[in-house]
Every structure is written in structure tokens, then in C-alpha cells.
Design an enzyme around this catalytic site. Structure first.
Site, PDB file in Angstrom:
ATOM      1  N   LYS A 134       0.812  -8.120   6.870  1.00 57.70           N
ATOM      2  CA  LYS A 134      -0.300  -7.220   7.220  1.00 57.70           C
ATOM      3  C   LYS A 134      -1.169  -6.941   6.012  1.00 57.70           C
ATOM      4  CE  LYS A 134       0.491  -2.743   8.347  1.00 57.70           C
ATOM      5  NZ  LYS A 134       0.920  -1.856   9.442  1.00 57.70           N
ATOM      6  N   ASP A 161       5.116  -5.966   7.163  1.00 63.87           N
ATOM      7  CA  ASP A 161       4.255  -4.991   7.853  1.00 63.87           C
ATOM      8  C   ASP A 161       4.015  -3.817   6.896  1.00 63.87           C
ATOM      9  OD1 ASP A 161       2.812  -4.138  10.093  1.00 63.87           O
ATOM     10  OD2 ASP A 161       4.509  -3.037  10.938  1.00 63.87           O
ATOM     11  N   ASP A 200      12.846  -1.267   2.909  1.00 66.94           N
ATOM     12  CA  ASP A 200      11.776  -0.274   2.972  1.00 66.94           C
ATOM     13  C   ASP A 200      12.071   0.825   1.953  1.00 66.94           C
ATOM     14  OD1 ASP A 200       9.566   0.407   5.465  1.00 66.94           O
ATOM     15  OD2 ASP A 200      10.000   2.023   4.053  1.00 66.94           O
ATOM     16  N   TRP A 256      10.161  -3.712  14.184  1.00 64.86           N
ATOM     17  CA  TRP A 256      10.112  -5.173  13.951  1.00 64.86           C
ATOM     18  C   TRP A 256      11.534  -5.720  13.815  1.00 64.86           C
ATOM     19  CZ3 TRP A 256       5.770  -7.958  10.805  1.00 64.86           C
ATOM     20  CH2 TRP A 256       4.525  -7.639  11.361  1.00 64.86           C
TER      21      TRP A 256
HETATM   22  C1  SAM Z   1       3.702   0.368   9.271  1.00 63.96           C
HETATM   23  S1  SAM Z   1       5.234   0.763   8.545  1.00 63.96           S
HETATM   24  C2  SAM Z   1       6.249  -0.562   9.070  1.00 63.96           C
HETATM   25  C3  SAM Z   1       6.658  -0.456  10.509  1.00 63.96           C
HETATM   26  C4  SAM Z   1       7.753  -1.428  10.874  1.00 63.96           C
HETATM   27  N1  SAM Z   1       7.272  -2.809  10.844  1.00 63.96           N
HETATM   28  C5  SAM Z   1       8.300  -1.168  12.250  1.00 63.96           C
HETATM   29  O1  SAM Z   1       7.927  -1.896  13.164  1.00 63.96           O
HETATM   30  O2  SAM Z   1       9.083  -0.229  12.404  1.00 63.96           O
HETATM   31  C6  SAM Z   1       4.955   0.350   6.854  1.00 63.96           C
HETATM   32  C7  SAM Z   1       6.162   0.542   5.968  1.00 63.96           C
HETATM   33  O3  SAM Z   1       5.901  -0.047   4.691  1.00 63.96           O
HETATM   34  C8  SAM Z   1       6.731   0.628   3.781  1.00 63.96           C
HETATM   35  N2  SAM Z   1       6.333   0.359   2.399  1.00 63.96           N
HETATM   36  C9  SAM Z   1       5.147   0.668   1.809  1.00 63.96           C
HETATM   37  N3  SAM Z   1       5.172   0.338   0.517  1.00 63.96           N
HETATM   38  C10 SAM Z   1       6.383  -0.230   0.270  1.00 63.96           C
HETATM   39  C11 SAM Z   1       7.009  -0.756  -0.905  1.00 63.96           C
HETATM   40  N4  SAM Z   1       6.387  -0.746  -2.085  1.00 63.96           N
HETATM   41  N5  SAM Z   1       8.268  -1.249  -0.792  1.00 63.96           N
HETATM   42  C12 SAM Z   1       8.915  -1.219   0.405  1.00 63.96           C
HETATM   43  N6  SAM Z   1       8.371  -0.718   1.553  1.00 63.96           N
HETATM   44  C13 SAM Z   1       7.122  -0.226   1.473  1.00 63.96           C
HETATM   45  C14 SAM Z   1       6.548   2.091   4.185  1.00 63.96           C
HETATM   46  O4  SAM Z   1       7.600   2.895   3.688  1.00 63.96           O
HETATM   47  C15 SAM Z   1       6.506   2.007   5.701  1.00 63.96           C
HETATM   48  O5  SAM Z   1       7.745   2.334   6.288  1.00 63.96           O
END
Ligand code: SAM
Length: 204
Positions: A159, A114, A72, A54
Site C-alpha cells: 500500500k 498494508d 506490526d 489480512w
Molecule cells: C491499515 S493497518 C493494517 C491493517 C491490516 N492489513 C489488517 O487487515 O488488519 C496499518 C498497520 O501498519 C502498521 N505499521 C505502521 N508503521 C509500521 C512499522 N514501522 N512497522 C510495523 N508496522 C507498522 C500500523 O501499526 C498498523 O497496524
């Protein structure tokens, strides 16, 4: 093990061919084609930005006059572009001020999330809703503190895994924005319960 066709679908192959870090690139590209959240020169915040697809798409759209800030739990291991800045952190523990450090304190034009919990098949929906509520909490508390993350009139795409708390989440979002609707991009797998709530007109 998931069937091969799920692992190597057309978006996966397309992402490889186009140099994107993940197939999720096409979700944001489609959301933006349809909903126009980001423009040349926009300031965008990308919550849950790793591995960075993204960030790539947002960086292309906003161009060199815009800026994209991502956060992230995991580091983004690829250099994306000069207009992209990333932080490693947990959104539950990160104050809004840290996210504004690369914009000189200026609020973002659009906030993207996301974020997804580690899926276990148990409670994923509620964990996903909790992440979205945290996004909305951050928008509200930063505005109340006088250092808003999102500019008045700004946009949001986040999301969520659909489930019983989804309607209340859409209602909460709709109270805070002039418009909020669910959107399912084509690149989102049919079997997935993921949806994106896309909202315009942050009331601040
Ligand atoms: C589906 S991936 C995102 C993909 C990204 N949009 C891309 O296109 O590369 C979801 C991400 O949310 C992050 N995530 C989940 N909980 C989180 C939190 N509490 N704080 C920050 N990031 C978080 C995860 O580490 C993961 O990398």
C-alpha cells in the site's frame, strides 16, 4: 467527525457479518482474486498486519499447508489460525532473519504490506513512500546477504498513499520485478489516496 456512511459502509458491515477483524479483508481478497499472488501452500509475509484481517484472508487462501507470518508495531490480539505466526516490531528495526524464523529460513512466495503511517494530513504521502522504500530495501538487502525474504519470481503487494513521489516508487519497484502496476481495490474508499503497487517476478 466523519459522516456515518463513511464509518459504516457496506464493507464494514460485511466484515462484521463474515467475522473479519476489519473491512480491509476485502482489499486483499480482491487483490488476490484479480492478481493471484497467494495460492494453496504459499508462504506469505504480511507487514503491518494488525488488527489481523489480512492474516485471516491470507490464512484461508494458503490453507494448512501454507504459512503466514505477520509483523506490526501493535500486537495482534486475536488468535487467527495455526498457520499464522505474528511478531511485534518496527519494520525499520527488524532484521530480515527475524521474519524468516517461522519458515525455517525459506523465502516467502509473496510479501504483502498494508502498512500505513499515523495519518495527520501532513506528510502522510512521504511517510507512506518511506515505508514502501523500507520494504524494497529489506528485499534487496536480504537477497544480497544470501538469506532472501522473497524467492526469485516472488510477488509483492504494498500500500502507498499516492502523491508526487508515487511514480518514482513504481519505477523503483518495476526495476526490481518483471512487472509492477498500481491497483485500487473497490473496498478502498474513493476518497482515500491509497493505492496498492502489485508486482510479480522478483528478480532477486
Ligand atoms: C491499515 S493497518 C493494517 C491493517 C491490516 N492489513 C489488517 O487487515 O488488519 C496499518 C498497520 O501498519 C502498521 N505499521 C505502521 N508503521 C509500521 C512499522 N514501522 N512497522 C510495523 N508496522 C507498522 C500500523 O501499526 C498498523 O497496524
Amino acid at each position: 467527525m466523519p459522516p456515518r456512511r463513511v464509518l459504516h459502509d457496506k464493507f464494514f458491515k460485511q466484515a462484521k457479518a463474515d467475522g473479519y477483524l476489519a473491512r480491509s479483508a476485502y482489499k486483499l481478497a480482491e487483490i488476490n482474486d484479480r492478481k493471484r499472488l497467494l495460492h494453496k501452500g504459499s508462504r506469505a509475509l504480511d507487514l503491518g498486519c494488525a488488527p489481523g484481517a489480512w492474516l485471516q484472508v491470507a490464512s484461508e487462501i494458503v490453507g494448512p499447508t501454507g504459512v503466514v507470518v505477520g509483523i506490526d508495531l501493535k500486537p495482534v490480539e486475536h488468535a487467527i489460525a495455526p498457520n499464522v505466526h505474528t511478531l511485534v516490531g518496527d519494520i525499520y528495526e527488524t532484521p530480515a532473519e527475524s521474519l524468516l524464523q517461522h519458515t525455517g529460513g525459506h523465502p516467502f512466495d509473496a510479501v504483502l504490506s498494508d502498512m500505513a503511517p499515523n495519518t495527520t494530513g501532513h506528510g502522510d504521502h512521504f511517510l507512506s513512500v518511506r515505508l514502501c522504500d523500507r520494504v524494497l530495501d529489506l528485499l534487496e538487502s536480504s537477497a544480497a546477504a544470501g538469506a532472501p525474504l522473497l524467492k526469485p519470481g516472488g510477488s509483492l503487494a504494498m500500500k502507498v498513499f499516492e502523491g508526487e513521489a508515487y511514480p518514482d516508487l513504481v519505477k523503483r519497484t518495476a526495476r526490481l520485478f518483471t512487472e509492477a502496476k498500481g491497483f485500487k481495490p473497490k473496498a478502498s474508499r474513493d476518497v482515500s489516496r491509497e493505492m496498492y503497487i502489485v508486482a510479480f517476478g522478483w528478480k532477486g
